[in-house]
Design an enzyme around this catalytic site. Structure first.
Site, PDB file in Angstrom:
ATOM      1  N   LYS A  22     -15.631 -62.344 -20.272  1.00  0.00           N
ATOM      2  CA  LYS A  22     -15.431 -61.096 -19.519  1.00  0.00           C
ATOM      3  C   LYS A  22     -14.792 -60.033 -20.418  1.00  0.00           C
ATOM      4  CE  LYS A  22     -11.693 -60.501 -16.676  1.00  0.00           C
ATOM      5  NZ  LYS A  22     -11.013 -59.248 -17.061  1.00  0.00           N
ATOM      6  N   ASN A  23     -13.735 -60.428 -21.111  1.00  0.00           N
ATOM      7  CA  ASN A  23     -12.976 -59.437 -21.875  1.00  0.00           C
ATOM      8  C   ASN A  23     -13.678 -58.990 -23.152  1.00  0.00           C
ATOM      9  OD1 ASN A  23     -11.085 -59.503 -19.900  1.00  0.00           O
ATOM     10  ND2 ASN A  23      -9.497 -60.543 -21.101  1.00  0.00           N
ATOM     11  N   ARG A  93      -9.062 -52.080 -14.088  1.00  0.00           N
ATOM     12  CA  ARG A  93      -8.300 -51.285 -15.047  1.00  0.00           C
ATOM     13  C   ARG A  93      -9.032 -51.097 -16.373  1.00  0.00           C
ATOM     14  NH1 ARG A  93      -3.511 -49.917 -14.711  1.00  0.00           N
ATOM     15  NH2 ARG A  93      -3.367 -50.159 -16.954  1.00  0.00           N
ATOM     16  N   CYS A 117      -1.190 -52.340 -10.168  1.00  0.00           N
ATOM     17  CA  CYS A 117      -1.764 -53.656 -10.421  1.00  0.00           C
ATOM     18  C   CYS A 117      -0.757 -54.708 -10.014  1.00  0.00           C
ATOM     19  CB  CYS A 117      -2.075 -53.767 -11.906  1.00  0.00           C
ATOM     20  SG  CYS A 117      -2.705 -55.362 -12.361  1.00  0.00           S
ATOM     21  N   ARG A 122       1.407 -51.750 -15.891  1.00  0.00           N
ATOM     22  CA  ARG A 122       0.252 -51.577 -16.790  1.00  0.00           C
ATOM     23  C   ARG A 122      -0.111 -50.112 -17.047  1.00  0.00           C
ATOM     24  NH1 ARG A 122      -4.099 -56.254 -15.572  1.00  0.00           N
ATOM     25  NH2 ARG A 122      -4.646 -55.909 -17.734  1.00  0.00           N
ATOM     26  N   ASP A 306      -3.181 -64.929 -20.004  1.00  0.00           N
ATOM     27  CA  ASP A 306      -4.240 -65.217 -19.026  1.00  0.00           C
ATOM     28  C   ASP A 306      -4.373 -66.712 -18.724  1.00  0.00           C
ATOM     29  OD1 ASP A 306      -4.770 -62.564 -18.791  1.00  0.00           O
ATOM     30  OD2 ASP A 306      -6.662 -62.575 -19.897  1.00  0.00           O
ATOM     31  N   ILE A 328       4.386 -60.901 -21.623  1.00  0.00           N
ATOM     32  CA  ILE A 328       3.435 -59.785 -21.720  1.00  0.00           C
ATOM     33  C   ILE A 328       3.497 -58.882 -20.483  1.00  0.00           C
ATOM     34  CG2 ILE A 328       1.003 -59.124 -22.046  1.00  0.00           C
ATOM     35  CD1 ILE A 328       2.093 -60.561 -24.480  1.00  0.00           C
ATOM     36  N   ARG A 398     -14.010 -61.766  -9.981  1.00  0.00           N
ATOM     37  CA  ARG A 398     -13.895 -60.791 -11.072  1.00  0.00           C
ATOM     38  C   ARG A 398     -14.029 -61.485 -12.430  1.00  0.00           C
ATOM     39  NH1 ARG A 398      -8.731 -58.052 -11.466  1.00  0.00           N
ATOM     40  NH2 ARG A 398      -9.881 -57.260 -13.230  1.00  0.00           N
TER      41      ARG A 398
END
Ligand code: UD1
Length: 419
Positions: A22-23, A93, A117, A122, A306, A328, A398
């Site tokens: 995804k990223n 985002r 979020c 963020r 993540d 993070i 998502r």
């Protein structure tokens, strides 16, 4: 609205094919704005974030063709509207990634500020400051970012904090800037390397991806290209935990172990046996209860934020006490109250969760809150005794392609049902 119903307690066994990342896919789709021709993208994951990105690009005038199951061709070379509307941006985002490419190609952009979020504030200050350093004029009015430039000019960018999408936004903008841009304190994630590999195929001149200093020599135009998205290391890690938390054995196909070293090391610490080669990873828990492991999230190549929630689920039923520290995002603990409702012994102290492993969790009705928190609830449900229902499954969609189908193939008793 859909919910997942899981009957826990089944040991998972089998093979699962991991989707494209995804990223990596999202920034590459936004990079299509820079090209003068279509980008053919293979190994594109079926995710709602990908659909949202395609909708956003189409709203601006892009066209796309689904070529086969996981491959599409996107032509964003002639945008007719240089606005990212709030209704599309608010759900994702990563939409901020349209800003750098639009500004570089069209010299102007208007994009809704991404909304709040669940995992923290963020902000996008790093993106905006670096674009200003490249020569953009930016102001924010009525919830929109307005950016213009006569010409972006390459310069030295010093990020005060490492940011994945800010690094991506700036390096995309710099590809069509005049002269040399050097990004210092750049993020080093594998997804950045994948984006850069695609940009290089488009004709960009970039060196240093995967290190903290990335150099981009601007070119006058970029062409279309063909690219295959790298595997999703977070989806992969989640299925490895599904095996570990149920005492099972799972083989992942279409993975790169090299980008998962910190996660694999932690899984070995739990007592799992792990084998890998170029394209597969096998985790065998041999029916054992995992040992609790301490986790501290950090930037790549360290342990990824993540994967924090999923390890939290694993630690809930592990043997021993563990500490999970999140460095993070300040508020990435939405899964804690839900896991506690299943009988987990978790105490939040600042940005650390102290977890005392219990022998088993009990099924409960749960609410998904954000993408990775939701994954941790699925994992906990797989390990729990009894039935777990998880509402608001759209968070999972998502970032996880047909999660219930893949888990069913491994033997899980899981159904998606409509309310
Ligand atoms: C990306 C990933 C996300 C992952 C995160 C951290 C994508 C699409 N998303 O998100 O899955 O969890 O990296 O690995 O790739 N920050 C600022 N100002 C900014 C930008 C960021 O203060 O302008 C802060 C953030 O609040 C956070 C930290 O920097 O505390 C790192 O965030 P960042 O790397 O930017 O995350 P994303 O790129 O949004």
């Amino acid at each position: 609205m859909y919910k997942l119903v899981i009957k826990g307690g089944t040991t998972l066994n089998g093979i699962v094919k991991i989707a494209g990342s995804k990223n990596a896919a999202l920034p590459i789709l936004f990079a299509s704005i820079l090209a003068d021709g279509p980008i053919n993208l293979n190994n594109t994951p079926h995710l709602s974030d990908v659909s949202t990105t395609l909708r956003l690009l189409m709203d601006m005038g892009a066209e796309f063709i689904l070529e086969s199951d996981n491959s599409l061709s996107i032509d964003s070379s002639k945008l007719t509207k240089l606005t990212g509307e709030y209704d599309l941006v608010k759900t994702m985002r990563a939409s901020i990634l349209a800003l750098g490419p639009m500004l570089a190609k069209y010299k102007e952009a208007k994009i809704s500020l991404p909304g709040g979020c669940a995992i923290g504030t963020r902000p996008v200050n790093l993106h905006l400051k670096a674009l200003e350093d490249l020569g953009a004029k930016i102001h924010v009015k009525n919830g929109y970012i307005y950016a213009t430039t006569d010409q972006l000019i390459g310069t030295d960018i010093h990020f005060e904090q490492v940011s994945v999408t800010a690094t991506e936004n700036i390096l995309m903008a710099a590809t069509l800037a005049k002269g040399l841009t050097t990004i210092h304190n750049a993020a080093q994630e594998p997804e950045i390397i994948d984006l850069v590999n695609c940009l290089i195929k488009m004709g960009a001149k970039i060196t240093g991806a995967g290190t903290s200093i990335i150099s981009v020599e601007g070119v006058s135009s970029l062409s279309g290209a063909r690219h295959s998205v790298c595997p999703d290391r977070i989806e992969a890690g989640t299925y490895l935990i599904a095996a570990a938390i149920t005492g099972g054995k799972v083989t992942l196909k279409n993975v790169r172990y090299q980008s998962m070293q910190s996660v694999l090391d932690k899984l070995k610490e739990t007592g799992a046996e792990i084998d890998y080669n170029d394209n597969t990873i096998t985790l065998d828990m041999k029916g054992k209860r995992p040992k609790a492991v301490n986790v501290k999230t950090s930037v790549y190549p360290n342990f990824p934020t993540d994967m924090q929630a999923q390890f939290c689920a694993l630690n809930c039923i592990a043997d021993g006490q563990s500490a999970i520290t999140e460095t993070i995002f300040e508020n990435r603990f939405m899964h804690i109250p839900e896991l506690s409702r299943m009988g987990a012994d978790l105490t939040l102290e600042g940005n650390t969760v102290i977890c005392k492993g219990v022998k088993s969790l009990t099924g409960a009705n749960l609410m998904a809150t954000d993408l990775r928190a939701s994954a941790s609830l699925v994992l906990a449900g797989l390990a729990a005794t009894g039935t777990t229902t998880i509402e608001r499954v759209y968070h999972l969609d998502r970032g996880y392609e047909t999660i219930e189908e893949k888990l069913k193939l491994l033997g899980a008793q899981i159904e998606r049902i409509q309310d």
